[in-house]
Scaffold this active site. Structure first.
Site, mmCIF file in Angstrom:
data_model
loop_
_atom_site.group_PDB
_atom_site.id
_atom_site.type_symbol
_atom_site.label_atom_id
_atom_site.label_comp_id
_atom_site.label_asym_id
_atom_site.label_seq_id
_atom_site.Cartn_x
_atom_site.Cartn_y
_atom_site.Cartn_z
ATOM 1 N N LYS A 11 0.793 -1.229 -0.100
ATOM 2 C CA LYS A 11 -0.195 -0.040 0.010
ATOM 3 C C LYS A 11 0.917 1.323 -0.143
ATOM 4 C CE LYS A 11 -3.474 -2.379 2.592
ATOM 5 N NZ LYS A 11 -4.410 -2.527 3.939
ATOM 6 N N TYR A 51 -11.932 -3.171 -3.249
ATOM 7 C CA TYR A 51 -12.279 -3.063 -1.817
ATOM 8 C C TYR A 51 -13.978 -3.263 -1.970
ATOM 9 C CZ TYR A 51 -7.888 -2.507 0.434
ATOM 10 O OH TYR A 51 -6.560 -2.708 0.790
ATOM 11 N N ARG A 87 -1.097 -14.667 3.753
ATOM 12 C CA ARG A 87 -1.661 -14.217 4.700
ATOM 13 C C ARG A 87 -1.186 -14.556 5.952
ATOM 14 N NH1 ARG A 87 -6.287 -10.895 3.881
ATOM 15 N NH2 ARG A 87 -7.602 -11.631 5.796
ATOM 16 N N THR A 93 -5.054 -8.259 10.429
ATOM 17 C CA THR A 93 -5.366 -6.925 9.966
ATOM 18 C C THR A 93 -4.934 -5.725 10.799
ATOM 19 O OG1 THR A 93 -7.472 -7.965 8.808
ATOM 20 C CG2 THR A 93 -7.272 -5.515 8.855
ATOM 21 N N ARG A 104 2.972 -7.068 9.203
ATOM 22 C CA ARG A 104 2.371 -6.086 10.133
ATOM 23 C C ARG A 104 2.748 -6.230 11.362
ATOM 24 N NH1 ARG A 104 -3.597 -7.547 7.153
ATOM 25 N NH2 ARG A 104 -3.753 -6.451 5.716
ATOM 26 N N ASN A 114 -1.702 -0.356 7.367
ATOM 27 C CA ASN A 114 -1.231 -1.796 7.587
ATOM 28 C C ASN A 114 -0.355 -2.370 6.647
ATOM 29 O OD1 ASN A 114 -3.418 -2.425 6.095
ATOM 30 N ND2 ASN A 114 -4.371 -3.570 7.359
ATOM 31 N N HIS A 117 -1.472 -5.534 1.375
ATOM 32 C CA HIS A 117 -3.007 -6.353 1.143
ATOM 33 C C HIS A 117 -2.590 -7.590 0.557
ATOM 34 C CE1 HIS A 117 -6.949 -7.518 -0.426
ATOM 35 N NE2 HIS A 117 -6.002 -7.944 -1.393
ATOM 36 N N GLU A 128 -9.100 -10.830 -8.003
ATOM 37 C CA GLU A 128 -8.034 -9.675 -7.796
ATOM 38 C C GLU A 128 -6.899 -9.573 -8.830
ATOM 39 O OE1 GLU A 128 -7.052 -9.707 -3.497
ATOM 40 O OE2 GLU A 128 -9.003 -9.245 -2.963
HETATM 41 N N1 UDP Z 1 -9.575 -1.225 7.503
HETATM 42 C C1 UDP Z 1 -9.706 0.044 8.100
HETATM 43 N N2 UDP Z 1 -10.249 -0.186 9.425
HETATM 44 C C2 UDP Z 1 -11.141 -0.969 9.804
HETATM 45 C C3 UDP Z 1 -10.931 -2.233 9.166
HETATM 46 C C4 UDP Z 1 -10.256 -2.267 7.792
HETATM 47 O O1 UDP Z 1 -9.027 0.850 7.948
HETATM 48 O O2 UDP Z 1 -11.926 -1.059 10.763
HETATM 49 C C5 UDP Z 1 -8.742 -1.251 6.289
HETATM 50 C C6 UDP Z 1 -7.412 -2.035 6.628
HETATM 51 O O3 UDP Z 1 -6.322 -1.289 5.829
HETATM 52 C C7 UDP Z 1 -7.474 -3.340 6.136
HETATM 53 C C8 UDP Z 1 -8.552 -3.076 4.829
HETATM 54 O O4 UDP Z 1 -9.353 -2.188 5.438
HETATM 55 O O5 UDP Z 1 -6.251 -4.175 5.579
HETATM 56 C C9 UDP Z 1 -9.304 -4.031 4.389
HETATM 57 O O6 UDP Z 1 -10.102 -4.887 5.743
HETATM 58 P P1 UDP Z 1 -9.886 -6.362 5.620
HETATM 59 O O7 UDP Z 1 -10.607 -6.866 6.778
HETATM 60 O O8 UDP Z 1 -10.238 -7.230 4.265
HETATM 61 O O9 UDP Z 1 -8.366 -6.792 6.001
HETATM 62 P P2 UDP Z 1 -7.251 -7.469 5.360
HETATM 63 O O10 UDP Z 1 -7.729 -8.546 4.414
HETATM 64 O O11 UDP Z 1 -6.311 -6.557 4.644
HETATM 65 O O12 UDP Z 1 -6.254 -8.044 6.797
HETATM 66 MG MG MG Z 2 -9.456 -8.264 2.793
#
Ligand code: UDP
Ligand code: MG
Length: 151
Positions: A11, A51, A87, A93, A104, A114, A117, A128
Site C-alpha cells: 500500500k 474493496y 496471509r 489486519t 504487519r 497496515n 494487502h 483480484e
Molecule cells: N480497515 C480499516 N479499518 C477497519 C478495518 C479495515 O482501515 O476497521 C482497512 C485496513 O487497511 C484493511 C482493509 O481495510 O487492511 C481491508 O480490511 P480487511 O478486513 O479485508 O483486512 P485485510 O484483508 O487487509 O487483513
Molecule cells: Mg481483506
C-alpha cells in the site's frame, strides 16, 4: 498454469516508508515465485472495485482515499499454498495484534496503515489478479533451482 497464485499489494504507506525491498524479500526468501509486478497509482474505480466487499463499512471512503493517494506495488506470487501462507506472513489486519515476525507485526501499528494487502481466498485471488493485471502481464516461468525446492 494450474499452480496456485495470489494477489499482493504494498500500500502507499509501505512504498512511502521505503519498505518495498524488505517486503518483496520476505516472499522471495520463503520460496514463492514472483510472476507479475508493477507500480501504479490506482484509480478510484479500481480501488472501489478492489474493496467492494467493504463498501458499506464506515472506513470505506477513507480506505479508498488512502489507497489512491500514491503509488501501490501490485504483485502476483505463485506457489503451493501461497494464498494462505501469504496471509500468515502478512499477519492480522490489526497490526498491534499481529504476531512479531509477520509483516504487519514487525512493520506497522495502525489498522488504516497496515502496509500490505493479500487475497484472503481462492475466489478473491482470481478476482483480484484479473482486476489488477492483464493476462499478458503474468509470466509463466520456471525457477532454475526447482530441484532444491521440490516445486
Ligand atoms: N480497515 C480499516 N479499518 C477497519 C478495518 C479495515 O482501515 O476497521 C482497512 C485496513 O487497511 C484493511 C482493509 O481495510 O487492511 C481491508 O480490511 P480487511 O478486513 O479485508 O483486512 P485485510 O484483508 O487487509 O487483513
Ligand atoms: Mg481483506
Amino acid at each position: 498454469m494450474s499452480a496456485e497464485r495470489t494477489f499482493l499489494a504494498i500500500k502507499p504507506d509501505g512504498v512511502q516508508r521505503g519498505l518495498v525491498g524488505e517486503i518483496l524479500g520476505r516472499f522471495e526468501r520463503k520460496g514463492f515465485k514472483l510472476v507479475a509486478l508493477k507500480q501504479l497509482i490506482p484509480s478510484r474505480e479500481l480501488a472501489e472495485q478492489h474493496y467492494g466487499v467493504h463498501k458499506e463499512r464506515p472506513f470505506f471512503r477513507g480506505l479508498v482515499d488512502f489507497i489512491t493517494s500514491g503509488p501501490v506495488v501490485a504483485m502476483v506470487w505463485e506457489g503451493e499454498g501461497v494464498i494462505a501462507s501469504a496471509r500468515k506472513l502478512i499477519g492480522s489486519t490489526k497490526p498491534l495484534e499481529a504476531e512479531p515476525g509477520t509483516i504487519r507485526g514487525d512493520l506497522a501499528v495502525n489498522i488504516g496503515r497496515n502496509v500490505i494487502h493479500g487475497s484472503d481466498g481462492h475466489e478473491t485471488a482470481s478476482f483480484e489478479i484479473g482486476l489488477w493485471f492483464d493476462i499478458a502481464e503474468l509470466n509463466d516461468w520456471s525457477l532454475s533451482d526447482n530441484a532444491w525446492r521440490i516445486e
